[in-house]
Design an enzyme around this catalytic site. Sequence first.
Site, short mmCIF file in Angstrom:
data_model
loop_
_atom_site.label_atom_id
_atom_site.label_comp_id
_atom_site.label_asym_id
_atom_site.label_seq_id
_atom_site.Cartn_x
_atom_site.Cartn_y
_atom_site.Cartn_z
N ALA A 65 0.89 -1.28 0.02
CA ALA A 65 0.05 -0.10 0.05
C ALA A 65 0.97 1.24 -0.13
O ALA A 65 1.97 1.12 0.63
CB ALA A 65 -1.16 -0.16 1.40
N GLY A 110 0.46 -5.00 0.91
CA GLY A 110 -0.60 -4.99 0.04
C GLY A 110 -0.45 -5.68 -1.25
O GLY A 110 -1.29 -6.25 -1.98
N GLU A 113 -0.93 -9.38 -0.78
CA GLU A 113 -2.25 -9.66 -0.68
C GLU A 113 -2.99 -9.50 -1.92
O GLU A 113 -4.00 -10.32 -1.93
CB GLU A 113 -2.94 -8.49 0.46
CG GLU A 113 -2.13 -8.70 1.79
CD GLU A 113 -2.72 -7.66 2.69
OE1 GLU A 113 -1.95 -6.49 2.63
OE2 GLU A 113 -3.36 -7.73 3.65
N GLU A 133 4.56 -5.42 7.23
CA GLU A 133 3.54 -4.57 7.85
C GLU A 133 4.38 -4.38 9.55
O GLU A 133 4.40 -3.25 9.97
CB GLU A 133 2.17 -4.98 7.98
CG GLU A 133 1.32 -4.60 6.60
CD GLU A 133 1.73 -5.78 5.62
OE1 GLU A 133 2.37 -6.79 5.79
OE2 GLU A 133 0.87 -5.70 4.63
N1 DAK Z 1 4.74 3.30 -0.84
C1 DAK Z 1 5.17 4.33 -1.16
N2 DAK Z 1 6.34 4.37 -1.99
C2 DAK Z 1 7.14 3.52 -1.96
C3 DAK Z 1 6.65 2.05 -1.53
C4 DAK Z 1 5.27 2.00 -0.80
N3 DAK Z 1 5.01 0.80 -0.26
N4 DAK Z 1 7.60 1.17 -1.70
C5 DAK Z 1 8.67 1.85 -2.45
N5 DAK Z 1 8.35 2.99 -2.53
C6 DAK Z 1 9.02 4.16 -3.16
C7 DAK Z 1 10.25 4.55 -2.47
O1 DAK Z 1 9.80 5.61 -1.34
C8 DAK Z 1 10.92 5.06 -3.59
O2 DAK Z 1 10.32 6.60 -3.71
P1 DAK Z 1 11.62 7.55 -4.25
O3 DAK Z 1 12.49 7.85 -2.92
O4 DAK Z 1 12.42 7.37 -5.42
O5 DAK Z 1 10.66 8.98 -4.20
C9 DAK Z 1 10.69 4.39 -4.79
O6 DAK Z 1 9.55 3.71 -4.43
C10 DAK Z 1 12.02 3.38 -5.01
O7 DAK Z 1 12.13 2.73 -3.74
P2 DAK Z 1 13.46 2.23 -3.22
O8 DAK Z 1 14.34 3.63 -3.45
O9 DAK Z 1 13.05 2.07 -1.58
O10 DAK Z 1 13.86 1.13 -3.86
P3 DAK Z 1 14.80 -0.31 -3.32
O11 DAK Z 1 15.04 -0.98 -4.40
O12 DAK Z 1 16.05 0.40 -2.77
O13 DAK Z 1 14.04 -0.82 -2.46
C11 DAK Z 1 11.98 -2.28 -1.40
C12 DAK Z 1 12.93 -1.74 -2.79
C13 DAK Z 1 10.56 -2.63 -1.92
C14 DAK Z 1 12.51 -2.92 -0.59
C15 DAK Z 1 11.53 -0.88 -0.60
O14 DAK Z 1 11.30 0.29 -1.52
C16 DAK Z 1 10.84 -0.91 0.31
O15 DAK Z 1 11.03 -1.59 1.65
N6 DAK Z 1 9.37 -0.59 0.08
C17 DAK Z 1 8.56 -0.67 1.24
C18 DAK Z 1 8.06 -1.79 1.45
C19 DAK Z 1 6.93 -2.00 2.46
O16 DAK Z 1 6.74 -1.95 3.27
N7 DAK Z 1 5.71 -2.43 1.90
C20 DAK Z 1 4.61 -2.67 2.72
C21 DAK Z 1 3.78 -1.49 2.79
S1 DAK Z 1 2.40 -1.52 4.02
C22 DAK Z 1 -4.70 -1.90 5.71
C23 DAK Z 1 -4.37 -2.27 4.58
C24 DAK Z 1 -3.25 -2.54 4.01
C25 DAK Z 1 -2.23 -2.50 4.59
C26 DAK Z 1 -2.45 -2.21 5.90
C27 DAK Z 1 -3.51 -1.88 6.68
N8 DAK Z 1 -5.81 -1.92 6.37
C28 DAK Z 1 -7.06 -2.12 5.48
C29 DAK Z 1 -5.85 -1.29 7.62
C30 DAK Z 1 -1.11 -2.44 3.84
C31 DAK Z 1 0.16 -2.03 4.21
C32 DAK Z 1 1.28 -2.23 3.24
O17 DAK Z 1 1.22 -2.83 2.29
#
Ligand code: DAK
Length: 258
Positions: A65, A110, A113, A133
């Site tokens: 997400a 997400g 998911e 998460e």
């Molecule tokens: N959201 C927004 N931007 C993201 C992102 C994300 N999930 N993942 C990556 N980006 C962005 C980065 O901020 C970066 O942007 P700039 O800095 O260039 O502006 C760009 O994409 C490239 O990312 P990286 O520079 O970090 O790229 P790397 O290859 O170094 O790393 C990575 C790739 C996938 C390991 C890293 O980007 C990463 O860890 N990303 C976050 C992954 C993450 O934590 N995903 C889970 C998100 S939380 C709910 C519903 C749903 C959810 C929760 C509650 N309810 C209904 C209550 C779901 C939650 C989630 O999915």
Amino acid sequence: MEYEILKPEMKDGIAVVTISRPKALNALNTRFFEEMDDYIANLKNDNSIKVLVITGDGKAFVAGADIAEMVNKNKEEGSAFSRLGQATFRSLEKLSIPVIAAINGFALGGGLELTMACDFRTASTKAKFGQPEVSLGLIPGYAGTQRLSRLVGQGDALYLLMTADMIGADDALRIGLVQKVFEPEVLMEETLKIAKSIVSKGPKAVKLIKQVVRNGLAMDFDKGSELEAQQFGSLFGEGNEGKEGMSAFLEKRKPEWN
Ligand code: DAK
């Protein structure tokens, strides 16, 4: 509706939709959910489409997400974002046709998911999977806790959910999270071969498989078996698909599905 994020294509009864927001690794934002709702509504009205394939643009399938959009939401806005996503995933899951996720890269949070709301998953050898998460002080919100544990079993699900570890395609295949793994350059080609093979089968039977397996999982075994027996019967009789498929076999010809 004009799409900014989705790139839809259609050919020979197969729809392919690419999620394309590569600068944010295709992270799921409100705009994505609005477009996907519109796309799913259109698919429901298009009887020519027999299989849907979902993939991502660039190095990610979907990295979760959109954290940048979520971070400043208040409770009401957070709930609205949650409801929007949950409804989209449910309507994707309820599509009567098979839906395949072709996972080209990161499938996190997400994003993972979303793949689990599909019927099965193919992956590139470069794909990475995880539910990170807890690293953000969150838990999955699009039924990840429920779908992951049903798909891979309690131990592997709890491991992934509690550690936030990212696993590769081989491990994903080993635990049954994905069904096939291909080299990145042939992922789409091979996935489309699978889709084409499904298109060649009895279309009503394919839809019934989805319905009976998915609905049956929510029932006890005997009720699920009864549902199977009823739907099995619905394929018999003159003019029905089973009659045509079995007749074609006996007459050594290809079946002609309606
Ligand atoms: N959201 C927004 N931007 C993201 C992102 C994300 N999930 N993942 C990556 N980006 C962005 C980065 O901020 C970066 O942007 P700039 O800095 O260039 O502006 C760009 O994409 C490239 O990312 P990286 O520079 O970090 O790229 P790397 O290859 O170094 O790393 C990575 C790739 C996938 C390991 C890293 O980007 C990463 O860890 N990303 C976050 C992954 C993450 O934590 N995903 C889970 C998100 S939380 C709910 C519903 C749903 C959810 C929760 C509650 N309810 C209904 C209550 C779901 C939650 C989630 O999915």
